[in-house]
Design a protein around this motif. Structure first.
Motif, PDB file in Angstrom:
ATOM      1  N   GLY A   1      19.136   7.864 -19.430  1.00 49.08           N
ATOM      2  CA  GLY A   1      20.285   6.997 -19.205  1.00 49.08           C
ATOM      3  C   GLY A   1      20.032   5.771 -20.171  1.00 49.08           C
ATOM      4  O   GLY A   1      21.276   5.181 -20.563  1.00 49.08           O
ATOM      5  N   HIS A   2      18.919   5.637 -20.773  1.00 48.80           N
ATOM      6  CA  HIS A   2      18.694   4.484 -21.473  1.00 48.80           C
ATOM      7  C   HIS A   2      18.476   4.845 -22.926  1.00 48.80           C
ATOM      8  O   HIS A   2      17.948   4.136 -23.904  1.00 48.80           O
ATOM      9  CB  HIS A   2      17.528   3.594 -20.965  1.00 48.80           C
ATOM     10  N   MET A   3      18.749   6.204 -23.339  1.00 49.78           N
ATOM     11  CA  MET A   3      18.827   6.579 -24.683  1.00 49.78           C
ATOM     12  C   MET A   3      20.144   5.811 -25.378  1.00 49.78           C
ATOM     13  O   MET A   3      21.055   5.613 -25.010  1.00 49.78           O
ATOM     14  CB  MET A   3      18.700   7.986 -24.919  1.00 49.78           C
TER      15      MET A   3
ATOM     16  N   VAL B   1      27.640  -3.050 -19.852  1.00 46.80           N
ATOM     17  CA  VAL B   1      26.421  -2.757 -20.326  1.00 46.80           C
ATOM     18  C   VAL B   1      25.367  -2.182 -19.337  1.00 46.80           C
ATOM     19  O   VAL B   1      25.605  -2.139 -18.137  1.00 46.80           O
ATOM     20  CB  VAL B   1      25.664  -4.430 -20.310  1.00 46.80           C
ATOM     21  N   CYS B   2      24.426  -1.738 -19.779  1.00 49.59           N
ATOM     22  CA  CYS B   2      23.440  -0.730 -18.586  1.00 49.59           C
ATOM     23  C   CYS B   2      22.552  -1.824 -17.765  1.00 49.59           C
ATOM     24  O   CYS B   2      22.733  -3.187 -18.006  1.00 49.59           O
ATOM     25  CB  CYS B   2      22.547  -0.074 -19.486  1.00 49.59           C
ATOM     26  N   ALA B   3      21.796  -1.409 -16.989  1.00 53.38           N
ATOM     27  CA  ALA B   3      21.293  -2.237 -15.924  1.00 53.38           C
ATOM     28  C   ALA B   3      20.256  -2.914 -16.761  1.00 53.38           C
ATOM     29  O   ALA B   3      19.888  -4.097 -16.177  1.00 53.38           O
ATOM     30  CB  ALA B   3      20.537  -1.520 -14.835  1.00 53.38           C
ATOM     31  N   ALA B   4      19.878  -2.725 -17.870  1.00 51.70           N
ATOM     32  CA  ALA B   4      18.870  -3.812 -18.619  1.00 51.70           C
ATOM     33  C   ALA B   4      19.474  -4.434 -19.628  1.00 51.70           C
ATOM     34  O   ALA B   4      19.008  -4.995 -20.577  1.00 51.70           O
ATOM     35  CB  ALA B   4      17.886  -2.606 -19.272  1.00 51.70           C
ATOM     36  N   GLY B   5      20.904  -4.305 -19.487  1.00 51.54           N
ATOM     37  CA  GLY B   5      21.648  -5.403 -20.316  1.00 51.54           C
ATOM     38  C   GLY B   5      22.025  -4.944 -21.728  1.00 51.54           C
ATOM     39  O   GLY B   5      22.484  -5.791 -22.671  1.00 51.54           O
ATOM     40  N   SER B   6      21.938  -3.753 -22.045  1.00 52.49           N
ATOM     41  CA  SER B   6      22.092  -2.916 -23.376  1.00 52.49           C
ATOM     42  C   SER B   6      23.694  -2.467 -23.276  1.00 52.49           C
ATOM     43  O   SER B   6      24.126  -1.768 -22.393  1.00 52.49           O
ATOM     44  CB  SER B   6      21.132  -2.252 -23.817  1.00 52.49           C
ATOM     45  N   ASP B   7      24.356  -2.733 -24.507  1.00 54.15           N
ATOM     46  CA  ASP B   7      25.863  -1.919 -24.670  1.00 54.15           C
ATOM     47  C   ASP B   7      25.427  -0.715 -25.412  1.00 54.15           C
ATOM     48  O   ASP B   7      26.511  -0.414 -26.080  1.00 54.15           O
ATOM     49  CB  ASP B   7      26.726  -2.700 -24.936  1.00 54.15           C
ATOM     50  N   GLU B   8      24.348  -0.102 -25.684  1.00 58.01           N
ATOM     51  CA  GLU B   8      24.288   0.948 -26.637  1.00 58.01           C
ATOM     52  C   GLU B   8      23.421   2.291 -25.858  1.00 58.01           C
ATOM     53  O   GLU B   8      23.643   3.122 -26.332  1.00 58.01           O
ATOM     54  CB  GLU B   8      22.932   0.586 -27.673  1.00 58.01           C
ATOM     55  N   CYS B   9      23.627   1.994 -24.562  1.00 55.54           N
ATOM     56  CA  CYS B   9      22.734   3.293 -23.640  1.00 55.54           C
ATOM     57  C   CYS B   9      23.768   4.133 -23.310  1.00 55.54           C
ATOM     58  O   CYS B   9      24.872   3.732 -23.110  1.00 55.54           O
ATOM     59  CB  CYS B   9      21.862   2.535 -22.721  1.00 55.54           C
ATOM     60  N   TRP B  10      23.076   5.177 -23.074  1.00 52.63           N
ATOM     61  CA  TRP B  10      24.195   6.198 -22.526  1.00 52.63           C
ATOM     62  C   TRP B  10      24.625   5.852 -21.074  1.00 52.63           C
ATOM     63  O   TRP B  10      25.989   6.219 -20.956  1.00 52.63           O
ATOM     64  CB  TRP B  10      23.317   7.442 -22.016  1.00 52.63           C
TER      65      TRP B  10
END
Ligand SMILES: [Zn+2]
Length: 396
Positions: A244-246, A255-264
């Motif tokens: 999910g975080h690739m 944004v993903c749970a870790a705060g990135s807007d690049e993750c799947w």
């Protein structure tokens, strides 16, 4: 990673060999039931006399029973089946929005359930879980154990939830605490791993027969469970499957749970689909719009809802195409509420996979919707108990 192939367990220490043989026989009955003693002997290469001894033991323990098969001329054969009724398990699905605690039999039929809203305080959450479990223990007999599915990274050996990103919970010794307060054995795993296990144990036969597959669980986040040779691939400390975080692009709608807007996850989760819908409606949506309601709207021909789901399916397809290139599984299973939208998204998924392959001659793995429905994660939690009971390599 510790693995024992239950079907070819020729090498085992003398004190565990009988135990392992028992698991092999049980597994065959579970997978192929109804099956005869001779059938088990043929498939496992265990001696007929060994199989008979084990079958007697399993019958005495009440784990299996005999039924009469169809006659092919002579005396009808005696076949064996798993005894699902009478034994129960408690499954707990801890999700980011709510927690469900349920009692079910060993084929996943829910007898009783209780659901409460999620709470960001881990102590309060744990207290609610234990009081619910204790109520169920009082009103049900023969509870074999407890399985818990959580939305985060779990060390499956110790049952410690290492990190639950949504609540920022770290190092929660869930299995030990729950076992202490209930007196029952507790197994904890990541929700996508548990859901993948549920497809193996409780899914439809065409999925149960597949030995290598990837389950993509879409919810507020996005997780994957990897099954290799009929077993969950855990990786070091249970951290495998965090696809999910690739990185899949830039500028995702959330944004993903870790705060990135690049993750799947930021492109293909339920939150991403909801954000796309809001964008298309110029921000005009009900405050309590859930993903389930979004799917209902799409089925009711709401164009913006359909488009949001199809765009999300495109990004799901991109991620699945990457996984398929790297792992070449026999099948990919799409689980979560999104599987209900299958008729709306299947074409987009297939097109994305077809245009993102290395070579069009390669046979790509079929993508199938999960048949476990709304209760995928709960079924996953229950499967953890089943797997422990029937396939554990830890001697009893
Ligand atoms: Zn991420």
């Amino acid at each position: 990673m510790r693995r024992i192939n239950l079907k070819k367990a020729n090498v085992a220490r003398a004190d565990t060999i009988r135990y392992i043989n028992r698991q092999i026989v049980l597994n065959y009955i579970r997978e192929k039931e109804p099956i005869s003693r001779a059938g088990i002997s043929q498939e496992t290469a265990l001696q007929r006399s060994t199989v008979s001894l084990i079958v007697d033991e399993l019958k005495t323990r009440g784990l299996i029973y005999e039924v009469e098969g169809e006659s092919t001329g002579g005396r009808p054969p005696t076949l064996l089946r798993l005894r699902a009724a009478g034994c129960t398990a408690i499954g707990i699905d801890v999700s980011t929005t709510q927690t469900t605690v349920a009692v079910a039999d060993l084929v996943g039929r829910v007898v009783e359930r209780e659901t409460f809203d999620a709470h960001p305080d881990v102590t309060i959450t744990f207290h609610r879980i234990t009081s619910s479990v204790q109520r169920f223990i009082r009103s049900n007999t023969n509870i074999e154990g407890i399985g818990v599915s959580v939305p985060g990274v779990v060390d499956p050996e110790s049952g410690v939830a290492l990190f639950i990103p949504h609540f920022k919970w770290r190092n929660w010794p869930l299995a030990a605490d729950l076992s202490k307060s209930t007196g029952l054995p507790v197994t904890v795993d990541n929700d996508a791993n548990a859901a993948a296990l549920a497809e193996l144990w409780l899914g439809r036969p065409e999925i149960r027969d597949v030995r290598d597959f990837i389950l993509v669980l879409v919810h507020e986040g996005l997780g994957t469970g990897i099954i290799f040779d009929g077993q969950v691939y855990q990786g070091v400390a249970g951290a495998a499957g965090e696809f999910g975080h690739m990185t899949i692009g830039r500028g995702a709608p959330v944004v993903c749970a870790a705060g990135s807007d690049e993750c799947w996850e930021a492109f293909a989760s339920e939150r991403a689909a909801l954000a796309r819908y809001k964008q298309r409606r110029g921000g005009e949506v009900d405050g309590d719009l859930t993903f389930r309601k979004l799917i209902d709207k799409a089925f009711a021909n709401d164009e913006a809802a359909r488009a949001a789901l199809i765009e999300t399916a495109h990004y799901l397809g991109l991620g699945i195409a990457n996984l398929t290139k790297g792992l070449s599984p026999e099948a990919v299973i799409l689980a979560g509420d999104i599987s209900r939208a299958w008729p709306l998204i299947a074409d987009e998924l297939r097109n994305t996979l077809a245009t993102n392959t290395i070579c069009s001659d390669l046979v790509s793995a079929p993508v199938l919707p999960s048949t476990l429905g709304e209760d995928t994660r709960l079924m996953g939690a229950l499967s953890l108990v089943l797997a422990r009971k029937f396939a554990s390599v830890v001697p009893a």
